[in-house]
Design a protein around this motif. Structure first.
Motif, PDB file in Angstrom:
ATOM      1  N   PHE A   1      11.538   6.206   0.623  1.00 36.74           N
ATOM      2  CA  PHE A   1      10.612   6.490  -0.774  1.00 36.74           C
ATOM      3  C   PHE A   1      10.421   5.142  -1.546  1.00 36.74           C
ATOM      4  CE2 PHE A   1      14.023  10.252  -0.580  1.00 36.74           C
ATOM      5  CZ  PHE A   1      13.053  11.153  -0.310  1.00 36.74           C
ATOM      6  N   THR A   2       9.584   5.387  -2.469  1.00 34.93           N
ATOM      7  CA  THR A   2       9.146   4.271  -3.300  1.00 34.93           C
ATOM      8  C   THR A   2      10.113   3.110  -3.810  1.00 34.93           C
ATOM      9  OG1 THR A   2       7.068   5.816  -3.647  1.00 34.93           O
ATOM     10  CG2 THR A   2       7.364   3.659  -4.801  1.00 34.93           C
ATOM     11  N   CYS A   3      10.844   3.438  -4.582  1.00 40.09           N
ATOM     12  CA  CYS A   3      11.670   2.754  -5.348  1.00 40.09           C
ATOM     13  C   CYS A   3      12.638   1.721  -4.304  1.00 40.09           C
ATOM     14  CB  CYS A   3      12.642   3.302  -6.299  1.00 40.09           C
ATOM     15  SG  CYS A   3      11.628   3.727  -7.600  1.00 40.09           S
TER      16      CYS A   3
ATOM     17  N   SER B   1       3.986  14.356   2.482  1.00 36.91           N
ATOM     18  CA  SER B   1       5.030  13.885   2.024  1.00 36.91           C
ATOM     19  C   SER B   1       5.984  12.981   2.816  1.00 36.91           C
ATOM     20  CB  SER B   1       6.184  14.897   1.382  1.00 36.91           C
ATOM     21  OG  SER B   1       6.899  14.242   0.145  1.00 36.91           O
ATOM     22  N   HIS B   2       6.977  12.530   2.264  1.00 43.08           N
ATOM     23  CA  HIS B   2       7.648  11.313   2.968  1.00 43.08           C
ATOM     24  C   HIS B   2       9.147  11.360   2.671  1.00 43.08           C
ATOM     25  CE1 HIS B   2       7.596   9.068  -0.904  1.00 43.08           C
ATOM     26  NE2 HIS B   2       6.522   9.666  -0.896  1.00 43.08           N
ATOM     27  N   GLY B   3      10.019  10.598   3.156  1.00 39.83           N
ATOM     28  CA  GLY B   3      11.550  10.541   2.866  1.00 39.83           C
ATOM     29  C   GLY B   3      12.240  10.146   4.011  1.00 39.83           C
TER      30      GLY B   3
ATOM     31  N   ALA C   1       3.587  -1.524   3.402  1.00 41.60           N
ATOM     32  CA  ALA C   1       3.630  -0.096   2.788  1.00 41.60           C
ATOM     33  C   ALA C   1       5.252   0.125   2.590  1.00 41.60           C
ATOM     34  CB  ALA C   1       2.964   0.918   3.837  1.00 41.60           C
ATOM     35  N   ASP C   2       5.175   0.813   1.551  1.00 42.94           N
ATOM     36  CA  ASP C   2       6.666   1.275   1.298  1.00 42.94           C
ATOM     37  C   ASP C   2       7.296   2.488   2.230  1.00 42.94           C
ATOM     38  OD1 ASP C   2       5.098   3.085  -0.016  1.00 42.94           O
ATOM     39  OD2 ASP C   2       5.862   3.366  -1.708  1.00 42.94           O
ATOM     40  N   HIS C   3       6.329   3.137   2.580  1.00 41.04           N
ATOM     41  CA  HIS C   3       6.910   4.269   3.316  1.00 41.04           C
ATOM     42  C   HIS C   3       5.615   4.845   4.024  1.00 41.04           C
ATOM     43  CE1 HIS C   3       5.447   6.783   0.269  1.00 41.04           C
ATOM     44  NE2 HIS C   3       5.946   6.291  -0.460  1.00 41.04           N
ATOM     45  N   GLY C   4       5.774   5.785   5.000  1.00 41.95           N
ATOM     46  CA  GLY C   4       4.624   6.641   5.576  1.00 41.95           C
ATOM     47  C   GLY C   4       4.417   7.661   4.769  1.00 41.95           C
TER      48      GLY C   4
ATOM     49  N   ALA D   1       0.782  -0.104  -9.789  1.00 40.05           N
ATOM     50  CA  ALA D   1       0.140   1.207 -10.261  1.00 40.05           C
ATOM     51  C   ALA D   1       0.803   2.161 -11.077  1.00 40.05           C
ATOM     52  CB  ALA D   1      -0.698   1.910  -9.072  1.00 40.05           C
ATOM     53  N   LYS D   2       1.971   2.505 -10.571  1.00 37.29           N
ATOM     54  CA  LYS D   2       2.913   3.470 -11.141  1.00 37.29           C
ATOM     55  C   LYS D   2       3.904   2.625 -12.224  1.00 37.29           C
ATOM     56  CE  LYS D   2       3.171   6.244  -7.078  1.00 37.29           C
ATOM     57  NZ  LYS D   2       4.216   6.520  -5.870  1.00 37.29           N
ATOM     58  N   ASP D   3       3.914   2.883 -13.467  1.00 39.02           N
ATOM     59  CA  ASP D   3       4.709   2.239 -14.478  1.00 39.02           C
ATOM     60  C   ASP D   3       6.152   2.237 -14.310  1.00 39.02           C
ATOM     61  OD1 ASP D   3       4.448   0.671 -17.122  1.00 39.02           O
ATOM     62  OD2 ASP D   3       5.846   1.782 -17.667  1.00 39.02           O
TER      63      ASP D   3
ATOM     64  N   ILE E   1       1.001  -1.119  -0.031  1.00 36.38           N
ATOM     65  CA  ILE E   1      -0.197   0.046  -0.098  1.00 36.38           C
ATOM     66  C   ILE E   1       0.922   1.284   0.037  1.00 36.38           C
ATOM     67  CG2 ILE E   1      -1.831   1.056   1.088  1.00 36.38           C
ATOM     68  CD1 ILE E   1      -2.490  -1.571   2.795  1.00 36.38           C
ATOM     69  N   ASP E   2       1.032   1.892  -1.219  1.00 39.25           N
ATOM     70  CA  ASP E   2       2.108   2.923  -1.188  1.00 39.25           C
ATOM     71  C   ASP E   2       1.855   4.113  -0.492  1.00 39.25           C
ATOM     72  OD1 ASP E   2       3.488   5.076  -2.445  1.00 39.25           O
ATOM     73  OD2 ASP E   2       3.950   3.848  -4.208  1.00 39.25           O
ATOM     74  N   GLY E   3       2.576   4.380   0.269  1.00 42.90           N
ATOM     75  CA  GLY E   3       2.352   5.508   1.255  1.00 42.90           C
ATOM     76  C   GLY E   3       1.567   5.316   2.670  1.00 42.90           C
ATOM     77  N   GLY E   4       1.193   3.906   2.736  1.00 46.18           N
ATOM     78  CA  GLY E   4       0.386   3.506   3.880  1.00 46.18           C
ATOM     79  C   GLY E   4       0.843   3.357   5.168  1.00 46.18           C
TER      80      GLY E   4
ATOM     81  N   THR F   1      -0.623   3.020  -5.379  1.00 43.42           N
ATOM     82  CA  THR F   1      -0.078   4.343  -5.404  1.00 43.42           C
ATOM     83  C   THR F   1      -0.379   5.149  -4.439  1.00 43.42           C
ATOM     84  OG1 THR F   1      -0.081   6.338  -6.663  1.00 43.42           O
ATOM     85  CG2 THR F   1      -1.897   5.099  -6.941  1.00 43.42           C
ATOM     86  N   ASP F   2       0.592   6.103  -3.972  1.00 43.97           N
ATOM     87  CA  ASP F   2       0.161   6.917  -2.811  1.00 43.97           C
ATOM     88  C   ASP F   2      -0.777   8.139  -2.991  1.00 43.97           C
ATOM     89  OD1 ASP F   2       2.313   8.113  -4.194  1.00 43.97           O
ATOM     90  OD2 ASP F   2       3.744   7.774  -2.372  1.00 43.97           O
ATOM     91  N   TRP F   3      -1.319   8.197  -4.160  1.00 46.36           N
ATOM     92  CA  TRP F   3      -2.185   9.494  -4.291  1.00 46.36           C
ATOM     93  C   TRP F   3      -2.969   9.951  -3.291  1.00 46.36           C
ATOM     94  CZ3 TRP F   3      -7.392  10.441  -5.189  1.00 46.36           C
ATOM     95  CH2 TRP F   3      -7.631  11.888  -5.601  1.00 46.36           C
TER      96      TRP F   3
HETATM   97 ZN   LIG Z   1       5.678   5.389  -2.323  1.00 47.08          ZN
END
Ligand SMILES: [Zn+2]
Length: 423
Positions: free
Chosen positions: A68-70, A377-379, A249-252, A130-132, A29-32, A210-212
């Protein structure tokens, strides 16, 4: 034919993984941020996840820094920290050429993915993102011609048998092509996963959202709740179809705006240019990707490259006193503390406090996509904790292992394949 449980374990990057005893579906869950699960478990909006937590396993794990996502998707899919897989951001400075590069090429990923090694061993494997931008790394060394599937909902309408191992994906889901900035982009991933599980019961599925929604809505906002209700219903369906369902999740995500609703930004390149002169240092924002409407390339972690006379020590001294900076570390220290690859690190890494983000030069950030809503945002460290939920309980051995130390998100497949109690 051996039965599933009798099949040999598969070795990936030095770790042995047991063959799944039923289809395994891992959802990132991106950004979960854990705050979303907390909020919606609290108000009863996500009954399926609540059941997984009650009957299975749940924990908060340390994700990969920078958050971050990647880097995080690659940690999960390779079962290794960033120091091994090499993906240290969405975007990095190739110091050999002096050019910033998006970090999405499969050639940049070191080691194997768990998906491709299982595919080689005879498993049927599906990767939907979701993200190509994530598709090619997730699909590294996956032989599409052999019945495996790898596509993105972002480019679903263009999926072909040759490139993606599947076509007519819109018909499969019964959904229209979703927009890049929509919750449907994530729901499409889950719908496709459900249809494929119904149709062909693949052994391993990796579904990355995606974390939209999380960039746009805080846990207490109605749209966030609507999204979590929708994904929860689909997780329930995946479990009903007999899969082991693993959520992470990949990140908060944190709110990084001030009382007026404008982003709390440290424009670090401008500060360093004023102190050391233009061109002496170079700030790279590794959150940068095509989704500028999410974050305007503003995140909680940046890298500084010393390309003139200023030394890393001088840069750290110049940064350390800035309000909102949590850490400014030289290359050796950031690599040691956060298990990062030195050849893809800057001279100085800068991490901001939860409520603050860091940019390069103000003139170079496009913030038009952020108009009308607060920057989330995140990181940084404040977004590096992620939930892990499995709809099955762990074996005694893994319960002890988990209790004995901090769970890392790159151990996710280890827990999901080796750690669940066989029933
Ligand atoms: Zn992400």
């Amino acid at each position: 034919m051996p039965t599933r449980t009798e099949r040999q374990a598969v070795s990936v990057n030095g770790v042995q993984y047991r063959w799944p005893d039923r289809p395994l579906v891992v959802v990132c869950i991106d950004g979960g941020d854990p705050a979303y699960f907390r909020q919606f478990l609290g108000d009863g909006a996500i009954p399926n996840i609540a059941r997984f937590v009650r009957q299975g396993f749940s924990a908060i794990a340390d994700g990969t820094m920078p958050s971050f996502t990647c880097p995080n998707n690659m940690s999960i899919i390779t079962g290794t920290p960033a120091s091994r897989h090499g993906i240290s951001g969405n975007y990095y400075l190739d110091t050999a050429t002096g050019k910033p590069v998006v970090m999405t090429g499969p050639e940049l990923l070191r080691g194997d993915t768990i998906l491709s090694r299982f595919a080689d061993a005879g498993a049927r494997v599906v990767s939907i993102t979701a993200k190509d931008k994530l598709r090619k790394q997730l699909g590294k060394n996956l032989e599409i011609g052999k019945g495996h599937i790898s596509f993105s909902s972002e480019l679903a309408a263009k999926a072909t048998l040759r490139e993606n191992g599947i076509e007519n994906v819109l018909e499969l889901t019964g959904m229209a092509q979703p927009g890049m900035y929509s919750m449907e982009l994530s729901l499409f991933v889950l719908e496709a996963g459900i249809r494929l599980l119904e149709r062909s019961r693949p052994d391993l599925m990796y579904l990355s959202l995606t974390d939209w929604v999380q960039h746009k809505y805080a846990p207490e906002e109605a749209e966030a709740k609507r999204f979590y209700r929708e994904i929860d219903a689909r997780f329930g369906r995946l479990a009903e179809l007999g899969a082991t369902v693993v959520l992470t999740a990949d990140h908060g995500m944190n709110d990084k705006s001030n009382a007026e609703g404008r982003p709390n930004v440290i424009w670090l390149q401008d500060i360093l240019d004023e102190r050391f002169g233009k061109g002496d240092t170079r700030v790279i924002c590794p959150i940068t990707d095509a989704f500028v409407g999410h974050h305007g390339a503003l995140g909680g972690f940046v890298r500084v490259y010393c390309q003139g006379s200023a030394t890393p020590r001088q840069v750290i001294e110049a940064i350390a006193g800035i309000d909102g900076v949590e850490q400014a570390l030289d290359k050796a220290n950031v690599c040691r503390l956060y298990d990062l690859p030195p050849d893809r690190e800057g001279d100085v890494a800068v991490i901001s406090r939860a409520d603050v983000c860091i940019g390069g030069a103000q003139a170079e950030h496009d913030l038009t996509g952020l108009r009308g809503h607060r920057l989330r945002s995140h990181g940084g460290l404040s977004e590096a904790r992620v939930p892990i939920v499995i709809n099955r309980p762990l074996s005694d051995e893994y319960r002890l292992k988990e209790a004995g130390g901090t769970l890392k998100s790159y151990q996710l497949f280890d827990y999901a394949l080796n750690g669940v109690a066989l029933s």
